[in-house]
Design an enzyme around this catalytic site. Structure first.
Site, mmCIF file in Angstrom:
data_model
loop_
_atom_site.group_PDB
_atom_site.id
_atom_site.type_symbol
_atom_site.label_atom_id
_atom_site.label_comp_id
_atom_site.label_asym_id
_atom_site.label_seq_id
_atom_site.Cartn_x
_atom_site.Cartn_y
_atom_site.Cartn_z
ATOM 1 N N LYS A 86 -11.390 58.926 33.596
ATOM 2 C CA LYS A 86 -12.614 58.325 33.952
ATOM 3 C C LYS A 86 -13.416 59.066 34.075
ATOM 4 O O LYS A 86 -13.481 59.813 34.778
ATOM 5 C CB LYS A 86 -12.145 57.059 35.215
ATOM 6 C CG LYS A 86 -13.102 55.986 35.717
ATOM 7 C CD LYS A 86 -13.051 54.585 34.700
ATOM 8 C CE LYS A 86 -14.127 53.744 34.321
ATOM 9 N NZ LYS A 86 -14.780 54.278 33.209
ATOM 10 N N LYS A 110 -14.635 61.648 42.876
ATOM 11 C CA LYS A 110 -15.065 60.285 43.173
ATOM 12 C C LYS A 110 -13.849 59.883 43.393
ATOM 13 O O LYS A 110 -14.022 59.320 44.319
ATOM 14 C CB LYS A 110 -16.128 60.036 42.129
ATOM 15 C CG LYS A 110 -17.214 60.940 41.954
ATOM 16 C CD LYS A 110 -18.292 60.124 41.067
ATOM 17 C CE LYS A 110 -20.061 61.615 40.878
ATOM 18 N NZ LYS A 110 -20.630 61.058 40.528
ATOM 19 N N LYS A 122 -15.158 63.546 31.668
ATOM 20 C CA LYS A 122 -16.112 63.136 31.221
ATOM 21 C C LYS A 122 -16.450 63.463 30.186
ATOM 22 O O LYS A 122 -15.268 64.601 29.447
ATOM 23 C CB LYS A 122 -17.146 64.258 31.805
ATOM 24 C CG LYS A 122 -18.247 64.209 32.505
ATOM 25 C CD LYS A 122 -18.922 62.611 32.904
ATOM 26 C CE LYS A 122 -20.343 62.975 33.689
ATOM 27 N NZ LYS A 122 -20.240 62.619 35.083
ATOM 28 N N THR A 206 -24.513 52.059 41.166
ATOM 29 C CA THR A 206 -24.742 54.096 41.848
ATOM 30 C C THR A 206 -26.015 53.499 42.638
ATOM 31 O O THR A 206 -25.930 53.990 44.033
ATOM 32 C CB THR A 206 -25.697 54.293 40.186
ATOM 33 O OG1 THR A 206 -24.545 54.685 39.283
ATOM 34 C CG2 THR A 206 -25.339 56.078 40.718
ATOM 35 N N ASN A 237 -31.852 55.270 36.000
ATOM 36 C CA ASN A 237 -31.695 53.792 36.302
ATOM 37 C C ASN A 237 -31.168 54.220 37.671
ATOM 38 O O ASN A 237 -31.394 52.982 38.393
ATOM 39 C CB ASN A 237 -29.879 53.759 35.792
ATOM 40 C CG ASN A 237 -28.550 52.844 36.560
ATOM 41 O OD1 ASN A 237 -28.067 53.122 37.719
ATOM 42 N ND2 ASN A 237 -29.032 51.649 35.901
ATOM 43 N N SER A 364 -17.239 50.225 38.344
ATOM 44 C CA SER A 364 -16.637 51.054 36.647
ATOM 45 C C SER A 364 -15.001 49.404 36.521
ATOM 46 O O SER A 364 -14.495 49.629 35.676
ATOM 47 C CB SER A 364 -16.916 51.188 36.238
ATOM 48 O OG SER A 364 -17.920 51.883 35.263
HETATM 49 N N1 GLU Z 1 -21.788 58.176 34.933
HETATM 50 C C1 GLU Z 1 -21.055 57.731 36.542
HETATM 51 C C2 GLU Z 1 -20.724 58.953 37.289
HETATM 52 O O1 GLU Z 1 -20.586 59.946 37.047
HETATM 53 C C3 GLU Z 1 -19.761 56.653 36.409
HETATM 54 C C4 GLU Z 1 -18.766 56.849 35.369
HETATM 55 C C5 GLU Z 1 -18.100 55.715 35.107
HETATM 56 O O2 GLU Z 1 -18.232 54.582 35.869
HETATM 57 O O3 GLU Z 1 -16.684 55.554 34.973
HETATM 58 O O4 GLU Z 1 -19.783 58.730 38.482
#
Ligand code: GLU
Length: 430
Positions: A86, A110, A122, A206, A237, A364
């Site tokens: 993810k 994370k 990613k 976030t 954002n 998410s």
């Molecule tokens: N791009 C965001 C991050 O770096 C969200 C990733 C997501 O929602 O899967 O955490």
């Protein structure tokens, strides 16, 4: 000190700083330390130091002037022992393989910290979205999905927004994937518009997560949030919503910046005015004559500093000049490893990126759960659930840092990597 020694020292320092500025290298360094602290052997490090899968794609896009431009894109999947991978997709001129790889490892961390049933992924496309039209962006987004469709999917790897991508881009990507698969697949991607199965609270997630971390951090430091002086680098954002939330909570936002520079007012800035004037890329400071540089902004007198822009902003060069007593990293990788040690030694509480910015992926996950069950939650339900996850994660990392006598970044890596390592071990991979 002899001339040779001083040259040696200089070379060593330069080398250390160079390595520290390399996100991929510094990520591996901390993973190795975290695994060693947890008692894992080198085989585990060998498995987890690189993504298990990295796809490079070339995407031909018909531009508005009739020409065809070829864009390079990536999708990196760090480890899928816990569950599907993810993580977001960024559109940026400086996207490169090493960065995407490092960022996918961070997503594993994370998800480990927040205890989500995912591994890290990613993606990114090397492009300058500010120079592209709406329709060119649509064609690029759809082309990317066609190029990576074999390795992604609601139970394989679930993309999301990241730097310079938004809910419209997620909508195009979801539509393209649904057309390819010939059925509606909202769970293929998160960060969608509400009407297409997005979640309440995803847009602000976030910033909410960062706010919750700040709430916890001020408690630890015995500071009142009401009246606390805050500096925020970046007004995208995360930075802009954060400014709003903290302003509403009574904090005084004394400095903010965008890519062109920053503005400063020790009496507190008019955040609503600034929000009104920012464009969709989070830029506004061109409006002001009395701008200060981003570097000056970081060194302003304040209680809480939030780097919410790009990586490598706080380095060995300026870490000694930071005045804040709390630094909360809303961006990915804003502080180098050397700077982390300097700030920690100076008694500054550093809330690391993989914890502070985990609110996005957490909501998410909620979006994906809602898509899978076809039943949607209210904004309040989402916020309560997010708050629980963030407070638990913060406490866990803070306790780990205290009990192992390590800095908050190493503690976050220890908590984050543990789940991936355990899952890989149970599967018999190591
Ligand atoms: N791009 C965001 C991050 O770096 C969200 C990733 C997501 O929602 O899967 O955490």
């Amino acid at each position: 000190m002899s001339a040779t020694t001083s040259i040696d020292t200089l070379t060593k320092e330069t080398q250390e700083e160079k390595e520290s500025l390399n996100l991929f290298y510094s990520t591996q360094t901390v993973i190795q330390k975290a695994l060693a602290k947890l008692g894992y052997n080198n085989e585990m490090f060998e498995l987890l130091k690189e993504p298990i899968r990295l796809l490079t794609v070339r995407i031909p896009v018909r531009m508005d002037d009739g020409s065809v431009k070829i864009f390079t894109g990536y999708r990196s999947q760090h480890n899928d022992s816990v569950g599907p991978t993810k993580g977001g997709v960024r559109f940026h001129p400086e996207v490169n393989e090493e960065e995407v790889k490092a960022l996918s490892i961070w997503m594993s961390l994370k998800c480990g910290i927040t205890n989500l049933p995912y591994g890290g992924g990613k993606g990114g496309i090397m492009c300058d979205p500010k120079q592209m039209s709406f329709r060119e962006l649509e064609r690029l987004s759809r082309g990317y999905v066609r190029a990576i469709s074999q390795v992604v999917g609601p139970t394989k790897d679930i993309p999301a927004p990241d730097v310079y991508t938004n809910s419209q881009i997620m909508a195009w990507m979801m539509d393209e994937y649904s057309r390819l698969r010939e059925f509606d697949s909202p769970g293929f991607i998160t960060g969608k518009p509400l009407v297409l199965g997005g979640s309440q609270g995803r847009e602000t997630a976030t910033a909410r997560g960062v706010t919750i971390c700040i709430d916890e951090a001020v408690k630890k430091k015995g500071i009142e949030l009401k009246g606390a002086r805050v500096v925020i680098q970046g007004f995208g954002n995360a930075g802009s919503y954060l400014a709003k939330f903290l302003h509403d909570a009574g904090a005084k936002i004394v400095g903010v910046s965008d890519v062109y520079g920053g503005i400063h007012d020790p009496n507190g800035l008019d955040i609503d005015y600034l929000l009104d004037r920012r464009d969709s890329f989070g830029t506004f400071s061109k409006l002001f004559d009395n701008t200060i540089s981003n570097q000056e902004l970081l060194e302003l007198d304040c209680d809480i500093l939030v780097p919410a822009a790009i990586s490598n902003q706080i380095t060995a060069k300026n870490a000694h000049n930071i005045k804040a007593s709390i630094v909360v990293e809303a961006a990915n990788g804003p502080t180098t490893l050397e700077a982390t040690h300097i700030l920690t030694d100076r008694g500054i509480l550093l809330v690391p990126d993989i914890l502070a910015s985990a609110g996005g992926v957490t909501v998410s996950y909620f979006e994906w759960v809602q898509n899978n069950q076809g039943y949607y939650w209210s904004e309040q339900e989402v916020e309560e659930k997010l708050c629980k996850v963030m407070v638990n994660s913060f406490d866990n990392i803070y306790q780990t840092a205290q009990s192992h006598k390590v800095d908050m970044r190493l503690a976050a890596y220890m908590v984050g990597i543990k789940k991936v390592a355990e899952a890989s071990q149970f599967r018999g991979w190591v």
